[in-house]
Each structure stands twice: as C-alpha cells, then as structure tokens.
Design an enzyme around this catalytic site. Structure first.
Site, PDB file in Angstrom:
ATOM      1  N   ASP A 128      -2.592   9.486  -9.962  1.00 49.92           N
ATOM      2  CA  ASP A 128      -2.547   8.374 -10.913  1.00 49.92           C
ATOM      3  C   ASP A 128      -1.128   8.104 -11.394  1.00 49.92           C
ATOM      4  O   ASP A 128      -0.737   6.942 -11.602  1.00 49.92           O
ATOM      5  CB  ASP A 128      -3.450   8.683 -12.115  1.00 49.92           C
TER       6      ASP A 128
ATOM      7  N   ASP B 265       0.848  -1.191   0.000  1.00 50.21           N
ATOM      8  CA  ASP B 265       0.000   0.000   0.000  1.00 50.21           C
ATOM      9  C   ASP B 265       0.888   1.246   0.000  1.00 50.21           C
ATOM     10  O   ASP B 265       1.901   1.309   0.717  1.00 50.21           O
ATOM     11  CB  ASP B 265      -0.899   0.001   1.241  1.00 50.21           C
TER      12      ASP B 265
ATOM     13  N   ASN C 222      -3.008  12.917  -3.120  1.00 52.40           N
ATOM     14  CA  ASN C 222      -4.174  13.266  -3.930  1.00 52.40           C
ATOM     15  C   ASN C 222      -4.722  14.636  -3.564  1.00 52.40           C
ATOM     16  O   ASN C 222      -5.062  15.455  -4.425  1.00 52.40           O
ATOM     17  CB  ASN C 222      -5.269  12.211  -3.742  1.00 52.40           C
TER      18      ASN C 222
ATOM     19  N   GLU D  91      -4.929   2.360  -4.216  1.00 48.30           N
ATOM     20  CA  GLU D  91      -3.477   2.478  -4.068  1.00 48.30           C
ATOM     21  C   GLU D  91      -2.884   1.224  -3.433  1.00 48.30           C
ATOM     22  O   GLU D  91      -1.778   1.236  -2.919  1.00 48.30           O
ATOM     23  CB  GLU D  91      -3.130   3.714  -3.210  1.00 48.30           C
TER      24      GLU D  91
ATOM     25  N   HIS E 110      -5.775  14.378  -8.495  1.00 50.65           N
ATOM     26  CA  HIS E 110      -5.904  12.976  -8.891  1.00 50.65           C
ATOM     27  C   HIS E 110      -4.996  12.606 -10.058  1.00 50.65           C
ATOM     28  O   HIS E 110      -4.573  11.451 -10.168  1.00 50.65           O
ATOM     29  CB  HIS E 110      -7.358  12.659  -9.247  1.00 50.65           C
TER      30      HIS E 110
END
Length: 336
Positions: free
Chosen positions: A227, A210, A218, A253, A223
């Site tokens: 990404d 993770d 974010n 994630e 975003h």
C-alpha cells in the site's frame, strides 16, 4: 412470502463454499464486501461482473480488497439516492414556508392594529359590557397567533441553517466517495463524473500506468508495504495532474491519466516524466530500515479516435501498456 426450496438451500451452500475458496485463493480477508463479490462470481449470473473478473484474471492481475470494493460499487451496488435533489427540495420547502410567513407577517400586524382600534371604538361607544370579554378574547387569541408565528419563524430559521449545514456535509461526503482513500486520486465513480462532463465535447487521451512486478513486492514485504508503494507512485502521478489532467486509481496497482488531447499537446512527455520520477524514488521500510528494491512502472498511451468509445480507448492504452511490459518494463509504449 416466497418459499425457499431445498434446491435453493443446496445451491446457496454450494455458491458459499466456492466463494470461500475464491477468497482463500485471492488471499483476501473475509468481509461482507469481499464475500459478497465472491458469491456473485460463484453464482455466475452477473454478466458485467463476470466480464470484468475474466478480463482481470486473464492478465494475471492481483485481486485485492480494493479491486473487490471497486467491483462491488460498480456492478453490485444499487444507484445512490439523489442527495442533491433531496436537499434542494428540502430547501425549497423551508424557503417557501419562510417566505409565506414573511408575507403574512404584515397582514397579521395590520389585523391586530385594526382589532385594537375596534376595541377602543367599542369602549368609547359604550356598547354593552357583555361584548367586551368576547373582543378581548379575540385580541388575546390574535396575540397568541402572533407569538406562535414568531416562534415558528425562529424554528424555520434554525432549520434553514441546519439544512445548509447538512448540504455542506453531503457535498463533502460526495467528494469523498469520488476519491480513493489510499491515494487521494479519483476512483471510477469520480472518473465517470468527469467523463459525463467532457466525453462528448472533446477527444480524449489516456495514459495507462501499472507498477511493475507488484505482486512480488506484496508477496515479499506484505500488503502494508504494498500500500505504501502504491501511495508513493500515486504521489508522483498526482504531481503530473491538474484541472484538465485527471489522475485515477483504476485498479489495485493500475492508474489512468485522462485528459483532452489538446492538453497532451502541451505536455507530450507526461508519461515519460512519471516513469522517470518513479524510477528515481528511494524507499526504505521504517520498521526494518531495509531498503526496498527499485520501483518502476510501465505505461501505455492512446489517443481517442473518431467515434471510439472510452472503453475501447482504455483497452488500446492497456494493450500498449502490456507491450511495454513485454518489451522489458520500465518504459512507455504508444498505441497505434
């Protein structure tokens, strides 16, 4: 026709408003998939979806478009049609008719040959001229059948080629729907297919990974940058996978490595290698030329125990992962 009552309409409006509130809370755009999942959560009747939602939110995980798309595919979407069987059956039909024509082709030729010889014999025998037009008509009809048969064979050959092309296209689509479009890693559907092949033949090992403090990335950078970070981390994870080690994007994630335990014996430091490579990444925003903060990951490793389900294996790896986060992040913990 089912009659919709006023209570049904009121309930639908109430669920719809709750769904809109959820989308606003999650800060995700309105789309058919996002709204559909939110609406089902608002209704509260899909137990599997609710369980996944509660498990996700209990760990304060980010709910994004990817997460909602996964839930829609896993808990709401009806099973996909069996394209492989469809194509297989179609191929059998085309091949069968083609084979039948091939086997009949010789008999038609033989029939035409016999008919032509018969006409010559009739002519030589000086049988009444009134019979010849009838025989000539039969000969013309037979030649028409032969011509039509040739046309049909050519059309079938083309259909066979088009069927083959369609099969290739469906296979490409099938491969695409097993992979996450952002990272190129397997998605849950791809994972399910892999598990069907190996789960009953060998004990597995799972590494849950993770990205640390991803929500803050974010929130601060947006975003799009989020990404990019996910894709870059996935690139490091992909480099550690091979034919026997499968890399999966398991959540927004969150990632999984799944492998036979024998493979882990060959690469015991696979989780640590990924953690180290990610921590050494240097990321810069192309738009602003601003250096992004150091990206790190936490990981949990678990070996499958005797008679343990894959779901329980992942849960233990996840527990080890959160032990790594609670211990300070950017580290690997091993499940007991």
């Amino acid at each position: 026709m089912k009659i919709v009552s006023r209570d049904d309409i009121k309930s639908a409006k109430r669920y719809g408003q709750v769904a809109l509130d959820l989308l606003d809370t999650w800060n995700v755009p309105m789309s058919p998939i996002n709204y559909g999942v939110a609406y089902e959560i608002a209704k509260g009747k899909n137990k599997s979806l609710l369980a996944a939602y509660k498990a996700h939110t209990s760990k304060n995980k980010l709910i994004d478009c990817f997460c909602l798309e996964q839930w829609q595919s896993q808990y709401l979407q009806s099973p996909a049609p069996q394209n492989d069987k469809l194509i297989s059956d179609l191929e059998k039909v085309v091949a069968g008719v083609h084979e039948q024509l091939e086997s009949n082709d010789g008999s038609v030729d033989k029939y035409l040959e016999q008919l032509t010889d018969g006409i010559e014999q009739i002519k030589q025998a000086n049988i009444g001229d009134e019979l010849l037009p009838v025989v000539d008509s039969l000969l013309s009809a037979s030649r028409l059948i032969k011509w039509q048969q040739k046309e049909l064979k050519e059309q079938l050959a083309q259909s066979k080629n088009e069927t083959s092309q369609l099969k290739d296209k469906l296979e490409q689509i099938e491969q695409q729907i097993k992979k996450d479009p952002l990272t190129g890693l397997l998605n849950r559907r791809g994972l399910d297919e892999y598990l069907q092949k190996v789960q009953d033949t060998t004990p597995l090992l799972t590494v849950a990974i993770d990205i640390d403090r991803f929500k803050s990335i974010n929130d601060q950078y947006g975003h799009l940058i989020g990404d990019i970070v996910i894709a870059k981390v996935a690139e490091q994870i992909r480099q550690s996978s091979n034919t026997n080690i499968k890399a999966i994007r398991y959540g927004g994630e969150e990632f999984l490595l799944v492998m036979p335990q024998s493979e882990f014996n060959r690469y015991p430091l696979v989780a640590e290698d990924i953690r180290k490579k990610v921590s050494e990444m240097k990321l810069v925003s192309k738009k602003s030329q601003q250096k992004l903060p150091a990206i790190t990951v936490s990981a949990g490793v678990a070996r499958q125990q005797k008679d343990e389900s894959f779901e329980d294996l992942v849960a233990r790896a996840d527990t080890a992962l959160y032990a790594a986060k609670n211990a300070g992040r950017n580290q690997v913990q091993y499940a007991k």
